[in-house]
Design a protein around this motif. Structure first.
Motif, PDB file in Angstrom:
ATOM      1  N   ASN A 124      -5.156  11.572  -6.069  1.00 56.18           N
ATOM      2  CA  ASN A 124      -3.876  11.861  -6.208  1.00 56.18           C
ATOM      3  C   ASN A 124      -3.666  13.178  -5.554  1.00 56.18           C
ATOM      4  O   ASN A 124      -2.766  13.341  -4.713  1.00 56.18           O
ATOM      5  CB  ASN A 124      -3.205  11.843  -7.405  1.00 56.18           C
ATOM      6  N   ARG A 125      -4.487  14.222  -5.770  1.00 51.12           N
ATOM      7  CA  ARG A 125      -4.279  15.578  -5.407  1.00 51.12           C
ATOM      8  C   ARG A 125      -4.561  15.826  -3.986  1.00 51.12           C
ATOM      9  O   ARG A 125      -3.649  16.090  -3.125  1.00 51.12           O
ATOM     10  CB  ARG A 125      -5.154  16.574  -6.154  1.00 51.12           C
TER      11      ARG A 125
ATOM     12  N   MET B 215      -8.969  20.206 -11.861  1.00 52.10           N
ATOM     13  CA  MET B 215      -9.789  20.333 -13.258  1.00 52.10           C
ATOM     14  C   MET B 215      -8.414  20.722 -14.042  1.00 52.10           C
ATOM     15  O   MET B 215      -8.640  20.583 -15.415  1.00 52.10           O
ATOM     16  CB  MET B 215     -10.751  21.502 -12.954  1.00 52.10           C
ATOM     17  N   ALA B 216      -7.667  21.794 -13.783  1.00 47.87           N
ATOM     18  CA  ALA B 216      -6.594  22.262 -14.667  1.00 47.87           C
ATOM     19  C   ALA B 216      -5.767  21.053 -15.046  1.00 47.87           C
ATOM     20  O   ALA B 216      -5.431  20.821 -16.352  1.00 47.87           O
ATOM     21  CB  ALA B 216      -5.672  23.154 -13.964  1.00 47.87           C
ATOM     22  N   THR B 217      -5.767  19.864 -13.967  1.00 49.47           N
ATOM     23  CA  THR B 217      -4.906  18.542 -14.523  1.00 49.47           C
ATOM     24  C   THR B 217      -5.685  17.853 -15.630  1.00 49.47           C
ATOM     25  O   THR B 217      -5.092  17.178 -16.340  1.00 49.47           O
ATOM     26  CB  THR B 217      -4.766  17.600 -13.262  1.00 49.47           C
TER      27      THR B 217
ATOM     28  N   GLU C 253     -11.160  24.600  -2.527  1.00 48.87           N
ATOM     29  CA  GLU C 253     -11.422  25.261  -3.464  1.00 48.87           C
ATOM     30  C   GLU C 253      -9.813  25.372  -4.498  1.00 48.87           C
ATOM     31  O   GLU C 253     -10.022  24.975  -5.858  1.00 48.87           O
ATOM     32  CB  GLU C 253     -11.705  26.703  -3.220  1.00 48.87           C
TER      33      GLU C 253
ATOM     34  N   GLN D 107      -9.683  23.364  -8.361  1.00 48.94           N
ATOM     35  CA  GLN D 107      -8.953  24.178  -9.368  1.00 48.94           C
ATOM     36  C   GLN D 107      -7.738  23.414 -10.112  1.00 48.94           C
ATOM     37  O   GLN D 107      -7.837  23.313 -11.318  1.00 48.94           O
ATOM     38  CB  GLN D 107      -8.487  25.455  -9.215  1.00 48.94           C
ATOM     39  N   GLU D 108      -6.931  22.913  -9.078  1.00 50.92           N
ATOM     40  CA  GLU D 108      -5.714  22.271  -9.823  1.00 50.92           C
ATOM     41  C   GLU D 108      -6.048  20.886 -10.229  1.00 50.92           C
ATOM     42  O   GLU D 108      -5.520  20.216 -11.446  1.00 50.92           O
ATOM     43  CB  GLU D 108      -4.711  21.651  -8.514  1.00 50.92           C
TER      44      GLU D 108
ATOM     45  N   TRP E 239      -7.517  19.134 -17.805  1.00 48.12           N
ATOM     46  CA  TRP E 239      -7.322  19.834 -19.182  1.00 48.12           C
ATOM     47  C   TRP E 239      -5.865  19.263 -19.775  1.00 48.12           C
ATOM     48  O   TRP E 239      -5.701  18.799 -20.863  1.00 48.12           O
ATOM     49  CB  TRP E 239      -7.043  21.402 -18.739  1.00 48.12           C
ATOM     50  N   GLN E 240      -4.849  19.263 -18.882  1.00 47.18           N
ATOM     51  CA  GLN E 240      -3.600  18.914 -19.261  1.00 47.18           C
ATOM     52  C   GLN E 240      -3.341  17.582 -19.548  1.00 47.18           C
ATOM     53  O   GLN E 240      -2.502  17.111 -20.565  1.00 47.18           O
ATOM     54  CB  GLN E 240      -2.430  19.024 -18.100  1.00 47.18           C
TER      55      GLN E 240
ATOM     56  N   ALA F 253     -16.579  20.296 -11.036  1.00 47.82           N
ATOM     57  CA  ALA F 253     -15.724  20.829  -9.891  1.00 47.82           C
ATOM     58  C   ALA F 253     -16.535  20.868  -8.389  1.00 47.82           C
ATOM     59  O   ALA F 253     -16.105  20.710  -7.517  1.00 47.82           O
ATOM     60  CB  ALA F 253     -15.732  22.366 -10.354  1.00 47.82           C
TER      61      ALA F 253
ATOM     62  N   ALA G  45      -8.281  13.363  -8.480  1.00 46.83           N
ATOM     63  CA  ALA G  45      -8.704  14.201  -7.271  1.00 46.83           C
ATOM     64  C   ALA G  45      -7.999  13.451  -6.026  1.00 46.83           C
ATOM     65  O   ALA G  45      -7.631  14.219  -4.990  1.00 46.83           O
ATOM     66  CB  ALA G  45     -10.290  14.065  -6.926  1.00 46.83           C
TER      67      ALA G  45
ATOM     68  N   ASP H 185      -1.154  14.350  -1.917  1.00 43.87           N
ATOM     69  CA  ASP H 185      -0.356  15.377  -2.070  1.00 43.87           C
ATOM     70  C   ASP H 185      -0.308  16.396  -1.360  1.00 43.87           C
ATOM     71  O   ASP H 185       0.471  16.771  -0.560  1.00 43.87           O
ATOM     72  CB  ASP H 185      -0.179  15.876  -3.467  1.00 43.87           C
TER      73      ASP H 185
ATOM     74  N   VAL I 200     -16.324  17.555  -6.976  1.00 41.64           N
ATOM     75  CA  VAL I 200     -14.725  17.202  -6.488  1.00 41.64           C
ATOM     76  C   VAL I 200     -14.370  18.403  -5.418  1.00 41.64           C
ATOM     77  O   VAL I 200     -14.015  17.556  -4.117  1.00 41.64           O
ATOM     78  CB  VAL I 200     -13.680  17.724  -7.677  1.00 41.64           C
ATOM     79  N   LYS I 201     -14.952  19.218  -5.212  1.00 39.95           N
ATOM     80  CA  LYS I 201     -14.945  20.116  -4.125  1.00 39.95           C
ATOM     81  C   LYS I 201     -15.829  19.611  -2.970  1.00 39.95           C
ATOM     82  O   LYS I 201     -15.093  19.448  -1.677  1.00 39.95           O
ATOM     83  CB  LYS I 201     -15.448  21.592  -4.080  1.00 39.95           C
TER      84      LYS I 201
END
Lengths: 221, 188
Positions: free
Chosen positions: B93-94, B66-68, B59, B63-64, B70-71, B41, B91, B97, B44-45
């Motif tokens: 792709n995020r 890291m949640a991705t 930030e 979080q998004e 998981w998913q 994390a 990261a 977006d 990535v930040k």
């Protein structure tokens, strides 16, 4: 295995593949490269190598402290169903030889394309992308030519069906030509079949004869 | 510390990340996730901030990302990517977006094989070769490394990137190509 996979001779350049991996290309270019990579496992592997470079930069790069409740907030986000995700691109059958990313922009197969005639039997259809570059499908009847033109910026041309020849080489299905300001060319469709290409440009083309130049503002080519 | 023991330590660490992602996928293991989070994390930040995000946005995006992770743990293929490589793609792709508000069309995904577990030898070799590439990047002359960083942080356009990057990508490319061929073969 894709039927074009072993016959592709012309590939994405390193510079474009690195920029695609980094995510800094205009949408029209990304679409063209995503379409080529869908048809070419060699470039898919090269792309994987460039993604590995990105991973190394993450691993080696400066770390920034996250908020003290960051992990808890992330777990809460996961329990709440997670962030809105773009759908993962799924494998699917080719329609009319079109790779998946292109089907998304056309809304199906070639019967869904809204062609416009641009003269001499050549047809085009502009695809909806961000305006920093333009993606178009081109239909060139067998043996016909796209008017002689140069490029202010970069032009990517991916063959989807048929083939074309220009001053550089012969380009068949899956082949990608990368042209820049140094190249003036006249692509001619192979006599054997009509040619359908995806072409992306980040600057207007420069035609060398008067008539297409006058028509250019109306055609957006 | 000599180079060999650093290598060994890194490889052990990395194998651990592959195992952590498998634990998340199979058992929804929150402790494994916490270990990955503590390591990745902040990186990535840092990546997002160097790509032009302010702290608040970085930030939130971290979080998004890291949640991705998981998913989408079930989509991770350790014969084609390390954890760091996979997290980089999430990261990136995020970032597109959130920061660029653009679309980045992606290639068709490959059909999935029938083997639930990848060959451990393939996984290990891919991880080792990825680390060797990382070390080669770290050892590049400053000027060249800065250019590559600029390309990935969005400070260079595609026409400013050289076609000769000087990066030794041949080995990792061949390794990924083998993994792709195997995947295609299994599908037949």
């Amino acid at each position: 295995m894709t039927d074009t996979a072993n016959t592709i001779k012309h590939h994405v350049t390193d510079a474009l593949l690195m920029a695609y991996s980094a995510g800094t290309l205009p949408e029209a270019f990304s679409l063209t490269i995503a379409a080529h990579v869908s048809m070419c496992d060699d470039c898919r592997a090269r792309l994987g190598a460039f993604d590995t470079v990105g991973g190394a930069l993450i691993e080696q790069g400066a770390a920034e402290d996250v908020a003290s409740d960051s992990l808890a907030a992330t777990m809460a986000l996961i329990r709440a169903g997670g962030p809105k995700e773009r759908p993962t691109p799924k494998p699917r059958p080719r329609v009319d030889g079109l790779p998946g990313p292109l089907q998304d922009y056309i809304g199906g197969g070639l019967d869904k394309v809204r062609w416009r005639h641009v003269g001499m039997g050549v047809k085009q259809a502009i695809l909806p992308t961000s305006r920093d570059a333009t993606a178009r499908l081109l239909f060139i009847p067998a043996g016909a030519a796209v008017p002689d033109h140069g490029h202010g910026g970069t032009e990517l041309t991916l063959v989807l069906q048929g083939a074309f020849v220009d001053e550089v080489d012969h380009f068949g299905p899956g082949d990608l030509e990368v042209a820049n300001e140094d190249l003036d060319h006249t692509p001619i469709a192979d006599i054997g079949a009509d040619c359908i290409c995806l072409a992306a440009t980040d600057a207007p083309l420069r035609f060398r004869s008067m008539i297409p130049r006058l028509a250019q503002p109306f055609l957006r080519i | 510390m000599d180079v060999t023991s650093t290598n060994e330590r890194r490889e052990t660490e990395n194998e651990d990340w592959v195992a952590c992602i498998a634990l998340i996928r199979d058992d929804r293991d929150e402790q494994a996730f916490a270990r990955l989070f503590a390591h990745f994390a902040p990186r990535v930040k840092g990546f997002l901030m160097r790509s032009g995000s302010d702290t608040t946005q970085a930030e939130e995006c971290t979080q998004e990302v890291m949640a991705t992770l998981w998913q989408k743990a079930h989509l991770f293929d350790p014969t084609r990517a390390t954890a760091a490589t996979w997290i980089f793609t999430i990261a990136r792709n995020r970032k597109i977006d959130a920061l660029r508000r653009q679309k980045r069309p992606e290639p068709e995904d490959l059909p999935w094989g029938h083997e639930p577990e990848p060959d451990q030898a393939d996984v290990l070799v891919l991880q080792q070769e990825s680390h060797q590439l990382g070390e080669a990047i770290a050892a590049l002359p400053d000027k060249q490394r800065v250019l590559i960083e600029k390309a990935y942080f969005g400070d260079l356009s595609h026409s400013e990137i050289a076609d000769q990057t000087g990066l030794p990508l041949g080995t990792i490319k061949s390794r990924i190509r083998l993994a792709l061929d195997r995947l295609r073969h299994e599908m037949k």
